[in-house]
Design an enzyme around this catalytic site. Sequence first.
Site, PDB file in Angstrom:
ATOM      1  N   CYS A  64       0.824  -1.220   0.000  1.00  0.00           N
ATOM      2  CA  CYS A  64       0.000   0.000   0.000  1.00  0.00           C
ATOM      3  C   CYS A  64       0.852   1.262   0.000  1.00  0.00           C
ATOM      4  O   CYS A  64       0.675   2.146  -0.829  1.00  0.00           O
ATOM      5  CB  CYS A  64      -0.927  -0.012   1.213  1.00  0.00           C
ATOM      6  SG  CYS A  64      -1.802   1.539   1.409  1.00  0.00           S
ATOM      7  N   CYS A  87      -1.203   1.696  -3.275  1.00  0.00           N
ATOM      8  CA  CYS A  87      -2.214   2.752  -3.116  1.00  0.00           C
ATOM      9  C   CYS A  87      -1.639   4.170  -3.036  1.00  0.00           C
ATOM     10  O   CYS A  87      -2.122   5.072  -3.725  1.00  0.00           O
ATOM     11  CB  CYS A  87      -3.027   2.527  -1.843  1.00  0.00           C
ATOM     12  SG  CYS A  87      -3.423   0.815  -1.532  1.00  0.00           S
ATOM     13  N   LYS A  93       0.429   5.347  -6.148  1.00  0.00           N
ATOM     14  CA  LYS A  93      -0.563   5.347  -7.240  1.00  0.00           C
ATOM     15  C   LYS A  93      -1.462   6.575  -7.154  1.00  0.00           C
ATOM     16  O   LYS A  93      -1.666   7.295  -8.128  1.00  0.00           O
ATOM     17  CB  LYS A  93      -1.383   4.048  -7.155  1.00  0.00           C
ATOM     18  CG  LYS A  93      -2.475   3.840  -8.190  1.00  0.00           C
ATOM     19  CD  LYS A  93      -3.820   4.442  -7.852  1.00  0.00           C
ATOM     20  CE  LYS A  93      -4.441   4.098  -6.550  1.00  0.00           C
ATOM     21  NZ  LYS A  93      -5.007   2.780  -6.440  1.00  0.00           N
ATOM     22  N   TYR A  97      -8.327  -3.661 -11.559  1.00  0.00           N
ATOM     23  CA  TYR A  97      -8.077  -2.377 -10.904  1.00  0.00           C
ATOM     24  C   TYR A  97      -6.776  -1.744 -11.428  1.00  0.00           C
ATOM     25  O   TYR A  97      -6.743  -0.601 -11.834  1.00  0.00           O
ATOM     26  CB  TYR A  97      -7.817  -2.583  -9.414  1.00  0.00           C
ATOM     27  CG  TYR A  97      -8.955  -2.744  -8.454  1.00  0.00           C
ATOM     28  CD1 TYR A  97      -9.297  -1.704  -7.582  1.00  0.00           C
ATOM     29  CD2 TYR A  97      -9.643  -3.943  -8.329  1.00  0.00           C
ATOM     30  CE1 TYR A  97     -10.277  -1.855  -6.629  1.00  0.00           C
ATOM     31  CE2 TYR A  97     -10.629  -4.108  -7.371  1.00  0.00           C
ATOM     32  CZ  TYR A  97     -10.949  -3.063  -6.518  1.00  0.00           C
ATOM     33  OH  TYR A  97     -11.913  -3.227  -5.571  1.00  0.00           O
ATOM     34  N   GLU A 133      -6.441   1.581 -13.719  1.00  0.00           N
ATOM     35  CA  GLU A 133      -5.948   2.792 -13.059  1.00  0.00           C
ATOM     36  C   GLU A 133      -4.701   3.322 -13.761  1.00  0.00           C
ATOM     37  O   GLU A 133      -4.584   4.521 -14.038  1.00  0.00           O
ATOM     38  CB  GLU A 133      -5.638   2.497 -11.586  1.00  0.00           C
ATOM     39  CG  GLU A 133      -6.896   2.253 -10.763  1.00  0.00           C
ATOM     40  CD  GLU A 133      -6.634   2.000  -9.281  1.00  0.00           C
ATOM     41  OE1 GLU A 133      -7.583   2.118  -8.498  1.00  0.00           O
ATOM     42  OE2 GLU A 133      -5.497   1.676  -8.905  1.00  0.00           O
ATOM     43  N   HIS A 145     -27.644  20.730  -2.958  1.00  0.00           N
ATOM     44  CA  HIS A 145     -27.721  21.296  -4.303  1.00  0.00           C
ATOM     45  C   HIS A 145     -26.796  22.490  -4.445  1.00  0.00           C
ATOM     46  O   HIS A 145     -26.688  23.280  -3.520  1.00  0.00           O
ATOM     47  CB  HIS A 145     -29.171  21.731  -4.553  1.00  0.00           C
ATOM     48  CG  HIS A 145     -29.400  22.231  -5.939  1.00  0.00           C
ATOM     49  ND1 HIS A 145     -29.411  21.388  -7.032  1.00  0.00           N
ATOM     50  CD2 HIS A 145     -29.610  23.472  -6.405  1.00  0.00           C
ATOM     51  CE1 HIS A 145     -29.634  22.111  -8.109  1.00  0.00           C
ATOM     52  NE2 HIS A 145     -29.755  23.370  -7.769  1.00  0.00           N
ATOM     53  N   GLU A 179     -26.288  14.632  -5.435  1.00  0.00           N
ATOM     54  CA  GLU A 179     -27.695  14.813  -5.043  1.00  0.00           C
ATOM     55  C   GLU A 179     -28.595  13.857  -5.828  1.00  0.00           C
ATOM     56  O   GLU A 179     -29.676  13.492  -5.379  1.00  0.00           O
ATOM     57  CB  GLU A 179     -28.147  16.262  -5.226  1.00  0.00           C
ATOM     58  CG  GLU A 179     -28.224  16.751  -6.653  1.00  0.00           C
ATOM     59  CD  GLU A 179     -28.676  18.215  -6.741  1.00  0.00           C
ATOM     60  OE1 GLU A 179     -29.777  18.527  -6.272  1.00  0.00           O
ATOM     61  OE2 GLU A 179     -27.907  19.034  -7.291  1.00  0.00           O
TER      62      GLU A 179
HETATM   63  P1  NDP Z   1      -7.157  -8.295 -10.804  1.00  0.00           P
HETATM   64  O1  NDP Z   1      -7.254  -9.710 -10.390  1.00  0.00           O
HETATM   65  O2  NDP Z   1      -8.167  -7.319 -10.370  1.00  0.00           O
HETATM   66  O3  NDP Z   1      -7.070  -8.222 -12.396  1.00  0.00           O
HETATM   67  C1  NDP Z   1      -6.213  -9.036 -13.133  1.00  0.00           C
HETATM   68  C2  NDP Z   1      -6.502  -8.814 -14.597  1.00  0.00           C
HETATM   69  O4  NDP Z   1      -5.568  -9.508 -15.398  1.00  0.00           O
HETATM   70  C3  NDP Z   1      -7.883  -9.320 -14.996  1.00  0.00           C
HETATM   71  O5  NDP Z   1      -8.416  -8.407 -15.906  1.00  0.00           O
HETATM   72  C4  NDP Z   1      -7.573 -10.671 -15.629  1.00  0.00           C
HETATM   73  O6  NDP Z   1      -8.505 -11.048 -16.598  1.00  0.00           O
HETATM   74  C5  NDP Z   1      -6.244 -10.371 -16.281  1.00  0.00           C
HETATM   75  N1  NDP Z   1      -5.420 -11.570 -16.452  1.00  0.00           N
HETATM   76  C6  NDP Z   1      -5.119 -12.514 -15.538  1.00  0.00           C
HETATM   77  N2  NDP Z   1      -4.311 -13.453 -16.063  1.00  0.00           N
HETATM   78  C7  NDP Z   1      -4.089 -13.086 -17.349  1.00  0.00           C
HETATM   79  C8  NDP Z   1      -3.348 -13.658 -18.418  1.00  0.00           C
HETATM   80  N3  NDP Z   1      -2.668 -14.784 -18.266  1.00  0.00           N
HETATM   81  N4  NDP Z   1      -3.359 -13.016 -19.604  1.00  0.00           N
HETATM   82  C9  NDP Z   1      -4.051 -11.870 -19.763  1.00  0.00           C
HETATM   83  N5  NDP Z   1      -4.762 -11.289 -18.793  1.00  0.00           N
HETATM   84  C10 NDP Z   1      -4.787 -11.884 -17.593  1.00  0.00           C
HETATM   85  O7  NDP Z   1      -5.692  -7.884 -10.380  1.00  0.00           O
HETATM   86  P2  NDP Z   1      -4.940  -6.522 -10.264  1.00  0.00           P
HETATM   87  O8  NDP Z   1      -3.528  -6.926 -10.435  1.00  0.00           O
HETATM   88  O9  NDP Z   1      -5.503  -5.465 -11.147  1.00  0.00           O
HETATM   89  O10 NDP Z   1      -5.223  -6.080  -8.764  1.00  0.00           O
HETATM   90  C11 NDP Z   1      -5.028  -7.007  -7.688  1.00  0.00           C
HETATM   91  C12 NDP Z   1      -5.887  -6.631  -6.527  1.00  0.00           C
HETATM   92  O11 NDP Z   1      -5.328  -5.514  -5.864  1.00  0.00           O
HETATM   93  C13 NDP Z   1      -7.299  -6.203  -6.874  1.00  0.00           C
HETATM   94  O12 NDP Z   1      -8.162  -7.268  -7.051  1.00  0.00           O
HETATM   95  C14 NDP Z   1      -7.667  -5.367  -5.697  1.00  0.00           C
HETATM   96  O13 NDP Z   1      -8.158  -6.206  -4.682  1.00  0.00           O
HETATM   97  C15 NDP Z   1      -6.355  -4.741  -5.284  1.00  0.00           C
HETATM   98  N6  NDP Z   1      -6.261  -3.336  -5.743  1.00  0.00           N
HETATM   99  C16 NDP Z   1      -7.119  -2.407  -5.258  1.00  0.00           C
HETATM  100  C17 NDP Z   1      -7.066  -1.092  -5.677  1.00  0.00           C
HETATM  101  C18 NDP Z   1      -8.033  -0.103  -5.155  1.00  0.00           C
HETATM  102  O14 NDP Z   1      -8.632  -0.341  -4.109  1.00  0.00           O
HETATM  103  N7  NDP Z   1      -8.252   1.013  -5.838  1.00  0.00           N
HETATM  104  C19 NDP Z   1      -6.059  -0.664  -6.649  1.00  0.00           C
HETATM  105  C20 NDP Z   1      -5.221  -1.722  -7.106  1.00  0.00           C
HETATM  106  C21 NDP Z   1      -5.316  -3.006  -6.667  1.00  0.00           C
HETATM  107  P3  NDP Z   1      -9.889 -11.766 -16.237  1.00  0.00           P
HETATM  108  O15 NDP Z   1     -10.828 -10.688 -15.800  1.00  0.00           O
HETATM  109  O16 NDP Z   1     -10.294 -12.377 -17.532  1.00  0.00           O
HETATM  110  O17 NDP Z   1      -9.602 -12.771 -15.190  1.00  0.00           O
END
Ligand code: NDP
Length: 451
Positions: free
Chosen positions: A42, A47, A50, A177, A181, A434, A439
């Site tokens: 984080c 976080c 970022k 995410y 982002e 408002h 709202e």
């Molecule tokens: P996520 O699990 O959210 O997303 C991973 C992405 O990668 C998905 O779109 C997935 O596709 C894709 N993917 C996985 N494997 C492959 C592959 N072999 N080839 C191509 N695409 C692939 O992980 P993140 O790394 O984005 O984030 C991890 C976690 O961190 C989040 O789930 C969240 O809990 C936390 N986080 C929170 C934030 C916040 O609160 N703002 C900010 C950043 C992270 P598919 O959908 O098809 O599985």
Amino acid sequence: MSFDYDLFVIGGGSGGVRAARVAAQGGAKVALAEESRYGGTCVIRGCVPKKLMVFASEYPGHIEDAQAYGWDVTGGDFDWLAFRGKLEGELDRLEGVYRSLLKNSGVETFDTRAKLVGAHEVELADGTRKSAKHILLAMGGWPVKPEQKGAELGITSNEIFHLGKLPGKMLIVGGGYIACEFACILNGLGVEVTQYYRGEQILRGFDGEARGLVSEEMIQKGVDLHLGTNILEMEKTGEGIRVKASNGRTDVFDEVMFATGRAPNTRDMGLEELGLELGRNGEVIVDEYSQTKVPSIYAIGDVTDRVNLTPVAIREGMAFVETVFNGNPTPVDHELIPTAIFTQPEMGTIGLSEEEAREQEPVEIYCTSFKPMQQSFAGRADRVLMKLVVSQQSRKVLGCHIVAPGAGEMIQLAGIAVKMGATKEDFDRTVAVHPTMSEEIVTMREPVRKA
Ligand code: NDP
């Protein structure tokens, strides 16, 4: 039997530090080992940096808007190295805060890797062994790249904060995410961003209408988003990284970033040898009190791969201390967790998506999408969305989804009402503030559909 410590925590991220600190403040003798930097994902590589990059990336839009509002201003170039230096300074400061919080609470720290060697024993990297009545695993997670040829040419979110220079042209792989982002951040900073996502729409699992709008807005702001697309081949050439994609395109990028998910940090930790159960993604399996199969060992945060969010890890840490040190067994409530995705525009969400709710029970959908006043005046095409998913039977708001600038701030507050079990009528009897965007959340009178 006497132990060196009442509690030994492995991992100095948000969850581990909080648990160590609170246990020590309650009188326990606590030690914590961290092999990298205090603050964890984080603070050091997630976080916090970022969000600072999100702020940096929004200035070109602010400058354009200022011009539209009559200000005689012009944007200059973005100095990445100046920003990066300031960012590193801020992270050093925050790491210092984490260290002093631990020190001031009386937690003994070891700046080294530790692994399990017994139900009550850990071994530090230099071979020293320490015993503890309880051990808390809080090692967090780590980005994973797909197993494909050339993947070593790509970076992950760990490296993005340390780039020597901003790429001219960048590919981001993934639709979660982190991918979304960073696509927005880098686009805002002036990088030419292409994003490949293998599925049919980004942000899988979130409300369909909400993620549809985020996707449209990202494209409208310049992200070259390709759905149903993945990398077939990548190789280094004189010009950069040449990527052949499943949509038939071949392009050359200065950087490729994989945001393809994260895996718990459980390798070579001695966990399975001790009889701890690991899940498919390598996560430590725990019960509702965060206790593992070995009664003296608990695990919290991303290493358990439950809900991978900092505030959840902190709560799990607090509940662990309450359960183990205060004699008050406290399960962690993982229901109705508000969360925000810091895309541009942001998405703030709590509860069920329309798609999930319809599977569960008959619902009414209240939804409005409009051009917000501030951006509309500036001539921007941006749209925002406010949506409530309401149970026909109990009238409770089952889900609230907001896509708008500041949606993260809004959902924190709307989240209280939803968590309290507010009904649509409770929202309705709240007077509108408002003129605001939010709202609309209390002024939607007719459902757009019943399902
Ligand atoms: P996520 O699990 O959210 O997303 C991973 C992405 O990668 C998905 O779109 C997935 O596709 C894709 N993917 C996985 N494997 C492959 C592959 N072999 N080839 C191509 N695409 C692939 O992980 P993140 O790394 O984005 O984030 C991890 C976690 O961190 C989040 O789930 C969240 O809990 C936390 N986080 C929170 C934030 C916040 O609160 N703002 C900010 C950043 C992270 P598919 O959908 O098809 O599985």
